[in-house]
Design a protein around this motif. Structure first.
Motif, PDB file in Angstrom:
ATOM      1  N   LEU A  60       0.975  -1.258   0.139  1.00  0.00           N
ATOM      2  CA  LEU A  60      -0.147   0.161   0.161  1.00  0.00           C
ATOM      3  C   LEU A  60       0.803   1.275  -0.230  1.00  0.00           C
ATOM      4  CD1 LEU A  60      -2.972   1.257   0.342  1.00  0.00           C
ATOM      5  CD2 LEU A  60      -2.419   1.133   2.623  1.00  0.00           C
ATOM      6  N   GLY A  61       1.849   0.977   0.774  1.00  0.00           N
ATOM      7  CA  GLY A  61       2.781   2.264   0.993  1.00  0.00           C
ATOM      8  C   GLY A  61       3.598   2.722  -0.401  1.00  0.00           C
ATOM      9  N   SER A  62       3.890   1.681  -0.917  1.00  0.00           N
ATOM     10  CA  SER A  62       4.751   1.854  -2.253  1.00  0.00           C
ATOM     11  C   SER A  62       3.734   2.118  -3.376  1.00  0.00           C
ATOM     12  CB  SER A  62       5.462   0.357  -2.466  1.00  0.00           C
ATOM     13  OG  SER A  62       5.929  -0.153  -1.394  1.00  0.00           O
ATOM     14  N   PRO A 119      16.582   1.669  11.820  1.00  0.00           N
ATOM     15  CA  PRO A 119      18.002   1.184  11.562  1.00  0.00           C
ATOM     16  C   PRO A 119      18.186   1.465   9.881  1.00  0.00           C
ATOM     17  CG  PRO A 119      17.264  -0.317  13.125  1.00  0.00           C
ATOM     18  CD  PRO A 119      16.283   0.475  12.830  1.00  0.00           C
ATOM     19  N   PRO A 120      17.481   0.746   9.065  1.00  0.00           N
ATOM     20  CA  PRO A 120      17.629   0.993   7.734  1.00  0.00           C
ATOM     21  C   PRO A 120      18.091   2.354   7.035  1.00  0.00           C
ATOM     22  CG  PRO A 120      15.962  -0.500   7.760  1.00  0.00           C
ATOM     23  CD  PRO A 120      16.240   0.229   9.226  1.00  0.00           C
ATOM     24  N   ILE A 121      17.291   3.401   7.611  1.00  0.00           N
ATOM     25  CA  ILE A 121      17.149   4.652   7.313  1.00  0.00           C
ATOM     26  C   ILE A 121      18.329   5.325   7.710  1.00  0.00           C
ATOM     27  CG2 ILE A 121      16.029   7.001   7.570  1.00  0.00           C
ATOM     28  CD1 ILE A 121      13.210   5.601   7.902  1.00  0.00           C
ATOM     29  N   LYS A 327      32.151  -4.889  -8.165  1.00  0.00           N
ATOM     30  CA  LYS A 327      31.449  -3.632  -8.458  1.00  0.00           C
ATOM     31  C   LYS A 327      30.006  -4.109  -8.624  1.00  0.00           C
ATOM     32  CE  LYS A 327      33.869  -0.272 -10.259  1.00  0.00           C
ATOM     33  NZ  LYS A 327      34.936  -0.815  -9.151  1.00  0.00           N
ATOM     34  N   LYS A 328      29.544  -5.298  -8.573  1.00  0.00           N
ATOM     35  CA  LYS A 328      28.366  -5.695  -8.636  1.00  0.00           C
ATOM     36  C   LYS A 328      27.710  -5.581  -7.279  1.00  0.00           C
ATOM     37  CE  LYS A 328      28.269  -9.368 -11.596  1.00  0.00           C
ATOM     38  NZ  LYS A 328      27.487 -10.903 -12.050  1.00  0.00           N
ATOM     39  N   SER A 329      28.546  -6.100  -6.318  1.00  0.00           N
ATOM     40  CA  SER A 329      28.068  -5.950  -4.880  1.00  0.00           C
ATOM     41  C   SER A 329      27.856  -4.590  -4.476  1.00  0.00           C
ATOM     42  CB  SER A 329      29.034  -6.650  -3.852  1.00  0.00           C
ATOM     43  OG  SER A 329      29.313  -8.064  -4.361  1.00  0.00           O
ATOM     44  N   ASP A 330      28.956  -3.879  -4.917  1.00  0.00           N
ATOM     45  CA  ASP A 330      28.820  -2.262  -4.547  1.00  0.00           C
ATOM     46  C   ASP A 330      27.357  -1.756  -5.000  1.00  0.00           C
ATOM     47  OD1 ASP A 330      31.133   0.469  -4.986  1.00  0.00           O
ATOM     48  OD2 ASP A 330      29.758  -0.245  -3.190  1.00  0.00           O
ATOM     49  N   ALA A 331      27.111  -1.875  -6.278  1.00  0.00           N
ATOM     50  CA  ALA A 331      25.718  -1.359  -6.658  1.00  0.00           C
ATOM     51  C   ALA A 331      24.566  -2.187  -6.068  1.00  0.00           C
ATOM     52  CB  ALA A 331      25.627  -1.617  -8.373  1.00  0.00           C
ATOM     53  N   THR A 332      24.550  -3.121  -5.805  1.00  0.00           N
ATOM     54  CA  THR A 332      23.604  -3.814  -5.117  1.00  0.00           C
ATOM     55  C   THR A 332      23.384  -3.259  -3.927  1.00  0.00           C
ATOM     56  OG1 THR A 332      24.461  -6.032  -6.312  1.00  0.00           O
ATOM     57  CG2 THR A 332      22.658  -6.283  -4.310  1.00  0.00           C
ATOM     58  N   THR A 333      24.645  -3.482  -2.847  1.00  0.00           N
ATOM     59  CA  THR A 333      24.507  -2.545  -1.607  1.00  0.00           C
ATOM     60  C   THR A 333      23.901  -1.256  -1.833  1.00  0.00           C
ATOM     61  OG1 THR A 333      26.488  -3.995  -1.296  1.00  0.00           O
ATOM     62  CG2 THR A 333      25.564  -2.408   0.525  1.00  0.00           C
ATOM     63  N   GLU A 334      24.243  -0.527  -2.538  1.00  0.00           N
ATOM     64  CA  GLU A 334      23.580   0.744  -2.669  1.00  0.00           C
ATOM     65  C   GLU A 334      22.232   0.915  -2.796  1.00  0.00           C
ATOM     66  OE1 GLU A 334      27.598   2.969  -4.302  1.00  0.00           O
ATOM     67  OE2 GLU A 334      25.693   3.483  -5.224  1.00  0.00           O
ATOM     68  N   TYR A 335      21.914  -0.008  -3.906  1.00  0.00           N
ATOM     69  CA  TYR A 335      20.318  -0.054  -4.040  1.00  0.00           C
ATOM     70  C   TYR A 335      19.568  -0.795  -2.969  1.00  0.00           C
ATOM     71  CZ  TYR A 335      18.859   1.660  -8.556  1.00  0.00           C
ATOM     72  OH  TYR A 335      18.012   2.494  -9.581  1.00  0.00           O
ATOM     73  N   VAL A 336      20.032  -1.726  -2.327  1.00  0.00           N
ATOM     74  CA  VAL A 336      19.524  -2.293  -1.280  1.00  0.00           C
ATOM     75  C   VAL A 336      18.947  -1.386  -0.394  1.00  0.00           C
ATOM     76  CG1 VAL A 336      19.413  -4.253   0.496  1.00  0.00           C
ATOM     77  CG2 VAL A 336      19.925  -4.768  -1.790  1.00  0.00           C
ATOM     78  N   LEU A 337      20.243  -0.372   0.173  1.00  0.00           N
ATOM     79  CA  LEU A 337      20.196   0.328   1.373  1.00  0.00           C
ATOM     80  C   LEU A 337      18.968   1.425   0.792  1.00  0.00           C
ATOM     81  CD1 LEU A 337      23.539   1.261   2.507  1.00  0.00           C
ATOM     82  CD2 LEU A 337      21.825   0.017   3.560  1.00  0.00           C
ATOM     83  N   LYS A 338      19.052   1.813  -0.381  1.00  0.00           N
ATOM     84  CA  LYS A 338      18.131   2.866  -0.772  1.00  0.00           C
ATOM     85  C   LYS A 338      16.679   2.582  -0.976  1.00  0.00           C
ATOM     86  CE  LYS A 338      20.855   5.738  -3.538  1.00  0.00           C
ATOM     87  NZ  LYS A 338      21.250   6.969  -2.754  1.00  0.00           N
ATOM     88  N   MET A 339      16.370   1.151  -1.102  1.00  0.00           N
ATOM     89  CA  MET A 339      15.252   0.767  -1.182  1.00  0.00           C
ATOM     90  C   MET A 339      14.674   0.297   0.409  1.00  0.00           C
ATOM     91  SD  MET A 339      14.150  -2.938  -2.643  1.00  0.00           S
ATOM     92  CE  MET A 339      14.579  -3.946  -0.934  1.00  0.00           C
ATOM     93  N   LEU A 340      15.644  -0.141   1.089  1.00  0.00           N
ATOM     94  CA  LEU A 340      15.126  -0.449   2.536  1.00  0.00           C
ATOM     95  C   LEU A 340      14.743   1.017   3.110  1.00  0.00           C
ATOM     96  CD1 LEU A 340      17.549  -3.303   3.877  1.00  0.00           C
ATOM     97  CD2 LEU A 340      15.070  -3.198   3.489  1.00  0.00           C
ATOM     98  N   SER A 341      15.723   1.856   3.053  1.00  0.00           N
ATOM     99  CA  SER A 341      15.193   2.851   3.819  1.00  0.00           C
ATOM    100  C   SER A 341      13.980   3.855   3.066  1.00  0.00           C
ATOM    101  CB  SER A 341      16.611   4.057   3.596  1.00  0.00           C
ATOM    102  OG  SER A 341      16.360   5.078   2.824  1.00  0.00           O
ATOM    103  N   SER A 342      13.921   3.733   1.766  1.00  0.00           N
ATOM    104  CA  SER A 342      12.624   4.281   1.507  1.00  0.00           C
ATOM    105  C   SER A 342      11.435   3.653   1.842  1.00  0.00           C
ATOM    106  CB  SER A 342      12.822   4.326  -0.188  1.00  0.00           C
ATOM    107  OG  SER A 342      11.513   4.521  -0.647  1.00  0.00           O
ATOM    108  N   ILE A 343      11.362   2.210   1.872  1.00  0.00           N
ATOM    109  CA  ILE A 343      10.141   1.476   2.210  1.00  0.00           C
ATOM    110  C   ILE A 343      10.020   2.038   3.746  1.00  0.00           C
ATOM    111  CG2 ILE A 343       9.392  -0.657   2.934  1.00  0.00           C
ATOM    112  CD1 ILE A 343      10.858  -1.784   0.771  1.00  0.00           C
ATOM    113  N   MET A 344      10.843   1.939   4.710  1.00  0.00           N
ATOM    114  CA  MET A 344      10.934   2.112   6.123  1.00  0.00           C
ATOM    115  C   MET A 344      10.235   3.602   6.487  1.00  0.00           C
ATOM    116  SD  MET A 344      11.368  -0.782   7.302  1.00  0.00           S
ATOM    117  CE  MET A 344      12.388  -2.076   6.853  1.00  0.00           C
TER     118      MET A 344
END
Lengths: 625, 190
Positions: A60-62, A119-121, A327-344
């Motif tokens: 719903l939030g998303s 925490p994620p934010i 590089k893949k892990s770097d990009a993934t980490t950044e994206y996951v962090l952004k996604m989690l923080s946005s959801i929270m």
């Protein structure tokens, strides 16, 4: 517009659906015993009820966020946080009226908030913190976070206590400790709210970092004060002895330094771990997230500041881990962090709206008004005093306009609200009024200040954030200026922030980088310069790839030109063909393919240079400034 | 400590330097103490030489240290040494303060930066000079080819009239986005 309306209706329906199903479990009537038969499929809601509800909430939030952004006019006027709160209010109102669910189910649970939502934010904030402005302004930030928060708490507490004796509040007076508990939780600027608002108005880095840094670092102070006054209230005002006060003061150092230390330790261990993950790159993002979360939980376990811990953990990790992981892990980490923080963030704001509609309130006009006024007034006074104090040693002074934005950006948010909810009603009899007043202040700051700060920033012509393109010349000049200023500071004998930064960098290079990185960096290598170069290389390569639709030949077959001949910088015949090619195919904006970032072989330096020569002759000329 | 050099500046000299550079008397005296400290190897002399400036450890370690000392001595001093007035003049260009003299203008700072590149004083930065600076900054085991391509790329970005050199105007254009005044300022302690 039609799309928006239908989306909104869809969202509302979805919201109602969630709660209808969620609550169905409570009205689920157990059927009488029937003769057993084989069931092809069964409806078993109990099994998934809780998780289903949570997931539907997230959805719903998303969807709400997606819906808001479809309408440009809406997001221009109202910050996202306001819209989400309004949505929460609507759904909460519906639930309240229709009594579809118990209140306990949807009022913000402080444990959930502090353990899962926050925490994620904060981790994302710490990971993406621009280090240089942060450390340049560290003195100011610390001054504001510690002294300003103390000042605010004391003043607001005294004001409320003072007014409690007057008939403005009606009924019985508040006792002193309750007032101070409330002042402690309401005076701290909230990082979530600041983040949500300031990212949309794009002020310059320095202003952003001062307000945001203050909101992060004041966590230690506000925790300590809240805990002190809360414990004092539990002990009872008459039972306090001198030792309690002393220990209270001591706990400040323990909480803040403990948090920072725990964060740094976990960060360093994480970096050390990634030194060995060359063969298991898939685990790298997980390692980063798990260590950071552990840092937070460990700090909460020993009652030190979890926010500080996770912030510093993120900052430490960003420095070293990005060199180690693929590089893949770097990009993934950044994206996951952004996604989690946005959801929270989305969930937090919705929950705030939702929790407002409950029976936990007791409206006291005088109290609410006095609280809001004193928050505003003392913030302005506090900033005025301490910013001017900081200007004595600052190289770049804070102007009056800066101070205005800083005062105006002192938003309160969900942390204050959660702290208010976990007050013990037996020890603090005025809890309901405190909760109401907290919500009122939060709404006031988020709505009124949040909505008007955008136009205010534009109107006052505050320096905006400059979106820098990574050009070689800019990077080169920046680095050169750094070196020159460091040198000059040494010659003139006035050690400024430049020489301090240089010393830290040397320390870093000689010790930390050796232990924590996989490959030790070479002597005197100016990494940043090469990183920019690589980035520009990648971008140009991708442009060529896009436009020529994969017709770039391999380096071995390319006729490469030596760089000494200057004529090759001006492609002549190839250019004409190329422009035709470009005219025919519109360059599409492609998402960077993660496969592109495969690690290259050991002699990729030479190939790089060859490739760049080739590309150089066939590319669009780099845009002249 | 050197006994033959006076511990204080003569008052009229101090006044004239202060008015030209915009330093306060206290700041100037502090600078003078520093000046004498740097020249302690040769206390009789009223000048600083290249060697004395390069004696400072951090300057010697700094990638651009040597080049900077060259600029200071050649452009602001004479005959391979620099006296106190010239020393103060150089540093005054980076003074951050309320009083703006014609020394610490943005233009002067940009000219200083430009002159770090442009050692043959032809008001243009050519590829060779750029390569020199890059080698100093990046150094180490980087392939010459890579450095060369960085240099080429930089010139291409900046050069608008196509002569493969960078004039002062083109140089300033890069720096429009960067706040030069902020970055190149020092706070002189009282």
């Amino acid at each position: 517009m039609y799309q928006n309306k239908s989306l909104v209706i869809l969202i509302l329906l979805l919201g109602l659906l969630i709660h209808k199903y969620y609550c169905k479990e409570q009205t689920y009537i157990h059927n009488q015993a029937k003769p057993l038969r084989f069931h092809v499929a069964e409806f078993n809601f109990d099994h998934v009820s809780d998780v289903y509800a949570i997931t539907l909430w997230i959805l719903l939030g998303s969807l709400a966020k997606v819906g808001f952004h479809l309408s440009y006019r809406l997001t221009e006027k109202f910050p996202e946080s306001c819209l989400l709160i309004i949505l929460g209010l609507i759904v909460g109102g519906l639930l309240y009226i229709t009594h579809l669910a118990e209140q306990k189910a949807y009022v913000l649970n402080s444990d959930t908030f502090f353990l899962f939502l926050l925490p994620p934010i904060i981790l994302e904030a710490g990971y993406f913190m621009p280090n240089r402005p942060f450390f340049d302004n560290l003195g100011t930030i610390l001054l504001l976070a510690i002294v300003n928060t103390l000042f605010n708490t004391v003043c607001i507490g005294l004001t409320i206590y003072g007014f409690a004796h007057t008939p403005i509040f009606g009924r019985t007076p508040f006792d002193m400790l309750s007032c101070f508990v409330f002042a402690a939780l309401i005076s701290a600027v909230d990082p979530v709210a600041v983040l949500a608002t300031f990212t949309e108005i794009h002020v310059n880095d320095m202003l952003y970092i001062v307000v945001f840094g203050e909101s992060l670092l004041n966590d230690a102070v506000s925790i300590v004060l809240y805990r002190i006054f809360d414990s004092f209230a539990k002990i009872g005002q008459q039972n306090l002895i001198l030792m309690d006060y002393v220990l209270g003061a001591l706990s400040f150092f323990v909480v803040s330094l403990g948090g920072v230390l725990i964060g740094i330790i976990f960060g360093v261990v994480a970096c050390f771990t990634t030194k060995f993950t060359e063969h298991t790159p898939v685990l790298e993002p997980l390692i980063i997230l798990v260590y950071a979360y552990l840092a937070y939980l460990t700090s909460e376990m020993v009652s030190v500041s979890g926010i500080l811990a996770i912030t510093f953990c993120g900052m430490v990790m960003k420095q070293y881990v990005s060199f180690n992981i693929s590089k893949k892990s770097d990009a993934t980490t950044e994206y996951v962090l952004k996604m989690l923080s946005s959801i929270m963030e989305t969930i937090i704001f919705m929950f705030m709206g939702l929790s407002t509609v409950s029976d936990n309130h007791s409206w006291n006009t005088g109290f609410v008004l006095i609280t809001i006024l004193s928050c505003l007034v003392f913030r302005v006074i506090g900033i005025a005093i301490f910013a001017n104090l900081a200007n004595c040693w600052r190289l770049l002074e804070l102007t009056r306009i800066d101070m205005l934005i800083m005062s105006y950006g002192g938003l309160r948010g969900a942390i204050a609200f959660s702290l208010a909810l976990i007050l013990d009603e037996t020890k603090i009899p005025r809890k309901k009024e405190f909760v109401t007043a907290t919500i009122a202040v939060v709404f006031f700051t988020v709505f009124i200040q949040g909505i008007t700060i955008g136009p205010l920033v534009k109107c006052l012509n505050v320096r905006r954030k400059q979106i820098e393109e990574p050009t070689m010349s800019a990077k080169l000049t920046n680095r050169m200026m750094d070196h020159v200023m460091t040198c000059l500071e040494e010659i003139s004998g006035s050690g400024g922030s430049n020489s301090l930064r240089d010393k830290c960098r040397n320390l870093d290079r000689n010790y930390f980088k050796r232990w924590l990185l996989r490959e030790t960096p070479q002597e005197k290598m100016d990494i940043k310069l090469l990183q920019t170069f690589k980035k520009i290389n990648m971008q140009s390569a991708m442009k060529v790839h896009d436009t020529s639709k994969g017709l770039v030949p391999t380096p071995s077959s390319a006729a490469f030109h030596t760089s000494t001949s200057a004529t090759n910088l001006r492609p002549s015949s190839t250019f004409a063909n190329f422009s035709q090619l470009l005219a025919a195919n519109l360059p599409e904006q492609t998402v960077p393919d993660l496969m592109f970032f495969e690690s290259q072989g050991p002699d990729h330096y030479r190939d790089d240079a060859q490739m760049h020569h080739f590309l150089d002759t066939n590319l669009y000329r780099a845009k002249p400034r | 400590m050197g006994a033959s050099r006076s511990a204080l500046l003569p008052l009229d000299e101090e006044k004239s330097i202060c008015s030209e550079t915009g330093f306060t008397p206290k700041q100037l005296r502090r600078l003078y103490v520093r000046f004498q400290e740097l020249g302690k190897r040769n206390p009789a002399c009223e000048f600083l030489t290249r060697e004395e400036l390069l004696d400072i450890r951090e300057v010697a370690l700094n990638p651009l240290g040597q080049r900077l000392v060259d600029v200071i001595i050649e452009d602001y001093g004479e005959a391979n040494r620099i006296n106190f007035k010239q020393f103060a003049t150089v540093l005054a260009q980076f003074r951050r303060g309320k009083a703006i003299t014609d020394l610490n203008t943005k233009e002067k700072k940009l000219l200083f930066l430009f002159s770090i590149y442009d050692r043959n004083h032809d008001s243009k930065i050519d590829r060779h000079e750029l390569l020199g600076i890059l080698k100093m900054m990046v150094g180490g085991n980087i392939h010459d080819e890579q450095i060369a391509t960085i240099a080429d790329h930089t010139i291409e970005e900046l050069d608008s009239d196509g002569d493969l050199t960078i004039t002062f105007e083109e140089f300033c254009k890069t720096l429009i986005r960067i706040d030069v005044d902020e970055k190149m300022s020092m706070k002189f302690l009282n």
